[in-house]
Design an enzyme around this catalytic site. Structure first.
Site, PDB file in Angstrom:
ATOM      1  N   LYS A  42      28.475 -20.830   4.609  1.00 30.75           N
ATOM      2  CA  LYS A  42      29.198 -21.174   5.489  1.00 30.75           C
ATOM      3  C   LYS A  42      30.548 -20.189   5.501  1.00 30.75           C
ATOM      4  O   LYS A  42      30.884 -20.044   6.798  1.00 30.75           O
ATOM      5  CB  LYS A  42      29.453 -22.515   5.523  1.00 30.75           C
ATOM      6  CG  LYS A  42      28.429 -23.384   5.744  1.00 30.75           C
ATOM      7  CD  LYS A  42      28.775 -25.023   5.749  1.00 30.75           C
ATOM      8  CE  LYS A  42      27.628 -25.763   5.688  1.00 30.75           C
ATOM      9  NZ  LYS A  42      27.918 -27.165   5.494  1.00 30.75           N
ATOM     10  N   GLY A  43      30.902 -19.656   4.520  1.00 34.90           N
ATOM     11  CA  GLY A  43      32.217 -19.477   4.458  1.00 34.90           C
ATOM     12  C   GLY A  43      32.450 -17.998   5.265  1.00 34.90           C
ATOM     13  O   GLY A  43      33.678 -17.929   5.942  1.00 34.90           O
ATOM     14  N   GLU A  98      30.663 -11.117   3.301  1.00 38.20           N
ATOM     15  CA  GLU A  98      31.132 -12.368   2.454  1.00 38.20           C
ATOM     16  C   GLU A  98      32.628 -12.983   2.607  1.00 38.20           C
ATOM     17  O   GLU A  98      33.433 -11.846   3.099  1.00 38.20           O
ATOM     18  CB  GLU A  98      31.108 -12.132   0.898  1.00 38.20           C
ATOM     19  CG  GLU A  98      31.145 -13.089   0.054  1.00 38.20           C
ATOM     20  CD  GLU A  98      30.211 -14.328   0.073  1.00 38.20           C
ATOM     21  OE1 GLU A  98      30.434 -15.050   1.125  1.00 38.20           O
ATOM     22  OE2 GLU A  98      29.389 -14.524  -0.667  1.00 38.20           O
ATOM     23  N   ASP A  99      33.129 -14.125   2.451  1.00 38.71           N
ATOM     24  CA  ASP A  99      34.179 -14.468   2.787  1.00 38.71           C
ATOM     25  C   ASP A  99      35.303 -14.186   1.672  1.00 38.71           C
ATOM     26  O   ASP A  99      36.209 -13.565   1.830  1.00 38.71           O
ATOM     27  CB  ASP A  99      34.538 -16.071   3.156  1.00 38.71           C
ATOM     28  CG  ASP A  99      33.754 -16.778   2.101  1.00 38.71           C
ATOM     29  OD1 ASP A  99      32.909 -16.463   1.157  1.00 38.71           O
ATOM     30  OD2 ASP A  99      33.786 -18.116   2.076  1.00 38.71           O
ATOM     31  N   ASP A 102      34.599 -13.838  -5.775  1.00 34.57           N
ATOM     32  CA  ASP A 102      35.348 -14.531  -6.952  1.00 34.57           C
ATOM     33  C   ASP A 102      34.766 -14.017  -8.259  1.00 34.57           C
ATOM     34  O   ASP A 102      35.090 -12.992  -8.716  1.00 34.57           O
ATOM     35  CB  ASP A 102      35.221 -15.967  -6.873  1.00 34.57           C
ATOM     36  CG  ASP A 102      35.997 -16.941  -7.602  1.00 34.57           C
ATOM     37  OD1 ASP A 102      36.489 -16.520  -8.614  1.00 34.57           O
ATOM     38  OD2 ASP A 102      36.473 -17.929  -6.766  1.00 34.57           O
ATOM     39  N   LYS A 130      38.960 -11.654  -5.220  1.00 37.54           N
ATOM     40  CA  LYS A 130      39.903 -12.187  -6.343  1.00 37.54           C
ATOM     41  C   LYS A 130      39.255 -11.552  -7.667  1.00 37.54           C
ATOM     42  O   LYS A 130      38.657 -12.197  -8.328  1.00 37.54           O
ATOM     43  CB  LYS A 130      39.915 -13.597  -6.177  1.00 37.54           C
ATOM     44  CG  LYS A 130      40.683 -14.363  -7.070  1.00 37.54           C
ATOM     45  CD  LYS A 130      40.450 -15.850  -7.139  1.00 37.54           C
ATOM     46  CE  LYS A 130      40.555 -16.796  -5.869  1.00 37.54           C
ATOM     47  NZ  LYS A 130      40.392 -18.036  -5.880  1.00 37.54           N
ATOM     48  N   ASP A 158      36.592 -22.851   2.559  1.00 40.12           N
ATOM     49  CA  ASP A 158      36.782 -24.346   2.282  1.00 40.12           C
ATOM     50  C   ASP A 158      37.017 -24.855   0.957  1.00 40.12           C
ATOM     51  O   ASP A 158      36.934 -24.006  -0.014  1.00 40.12           O
ATOM     52  CB  ASP A 158      35.444 -25.085   2.680  1.00 40.12           C
ATOM     53  CG  ASP A 158      34.288 -24.914   1.523  1.00 40.12           C
ATOM     54  OD1 ASP A 158      33.765 -25.950   1.263  1.00 40.12           O
ATOM     55  OD2 ASP A 158      34.209 -23.804   1.159  1.00 40.12           O
ATOM     56  N   ARG A 164      38.289 -25.059   6.492  1.00 40.95           N
ATOM     57  CA  ARG A 164      37.429 -23.951   7.258  1.00 40.95           C
ATOM     58  C   ARG A 164      38.297 -23.473   8.497  1.00 40.95           C
ATOM     59  O   ARG A 164      38.294 -22.152   8.894  1.00 40.95           O
ATOM     60  CB  ARG A 164      36.057 -24.206   7.262  1.00 40.95           C
ATOM     61  CG  ARG A 164      35.103 -24.231   6.311  1.00 40.95           C
ATOM     62  CD  ARG A 164      33.648 -24.031   6.432  1.00 40.95           C
ATOM     63  NE  ARG A 164      32.881 -24.567   5.377  1.00 40.95           N
ATOM     64  CZ  ARG A 164      32.509 -24.093   4.345  1.00 40.95           C
ATOM     65  NH1 ARG A 164      32.826 -22.655   4.109  1.00 40.95           N
ATOM     66  NH2 ARG A 164      31.822 -24.489   3.522  1.00 40.95           N
TER      67      ARG A 164
END
Length: 179
Positions: A42-43, A98-99, A102, A130, A158, A164
Site C-alpha cells: 500500500k505504501g 516503492e515507497d 529499508d 534508508k 505507515d 499514510r
C-alpha cells in the site's frame, strides 16, 4: 496525528519538486519503450500516482501487494505476495515503484521473481532510501531522497496502517511505536 510527528523531513513542496525531477529523467530514459509502472501497495500508492503524472509517455500501471512487516517496525524477512500483477510482463520494461527501501529484502525478492517472467528490463524507483538498515544489496535506479535510520511515516508510508494520509514525510515520535 500531527502531534505524533517529531519532525518533518520533506515538505509537500520538497516532494513535488523531486517527483517532477524524477518524472523528467524517467521520461527520457524510457522514450520509445513499452513501460509498465508497477506500484508496490500500500505504501507507494500516493508516490506512484504523483510520479506517473510526471512521466510524459504512454505507459501502463499495475500494482502488487507484498508484505514483509505486518504490524511491526521490523521486517520479518519473509516476503509474501498478497496480490500479483494482472498481465504478462514478457518483453516489457518494468519500473518497480516503492515507497521506502529499508532492508532491501522485498525489492531483491521482487526483482528476482519478476526476472523469471522475462521482462525486457527492470529498474527500481523509490521515494526514500534508508541505507543504514540494508541487509541485501539493491541497486536503486531512481531515488527521491536518502533518509536517516529513524521511523518514517507520511505520504503513503505507515505505522500500523496509520499516518499514510499525511501530505509530507516525517519522523514518528519513538513513544508512539514503543508502546
Amino acid at each position: 496525528m500531527q502531534n505524533d510527528i517529531e519532525k518533518v523531513l520533506f515538505s509537500v513542496s520538497d516532494l513535488e519538486k523531486r517527483i517532477a525531477e524524477l518524472g523528467e529523467v524517467i521520461t527520457k530514459d524510457y522514450e520509445g519503450k513499452e513501460l509498465i509502472v508497477v506500484g508496490i501497495l500500500k505504501g507507494s500508492n500516493i508516490f506512484t500516482s504523483d510520479l506517473v503524472r510526471k512521466i510524459n509517455l504512454p505507459l501502463k500501471i499495475d500494482f502488487m501487494v507484498v508484505s514483509s512487516y505486518g504490524n511491526t517496525t521490523e521486517s520479518t524477512g519473509v516476503v509474501r505476495i498478497l496480490k500479483d500483477l494482472e498481465n504478462s510482463v514478457e518483453n516489457k520494461h518494468l519500473l518497480i515503484v516503492e515507497d521506502i527501501v529499508d532492508s532491501g529484502l522485498t525489492l531483491k525478492y521482487l526483482k528476482e521473481m519478476l526476472l523469471t517472467r522475462n521482462p525486457a528490463g527492470i529498474k527500481l524507483c523509490t521515494l526514500l532510501d534508508k541505507p543504514a538498515r540494508r541487509k541485501e544489496v539493491v541497486h536503486i535506479d531512481y531515488l527521491g531522497f536518502e533518509v536517516p535510520d529513524e521511523f518514517i511515516v507520511g505520504y503513503g508510508i505507515d505505522y500500523a496502517e496509520m499516518y499514510r494520509n499525511l501530505p509530507y514525510v516525517g519522523v514518528l515520535k519513538r513513544e508512539v511505536y514503543s508502546k
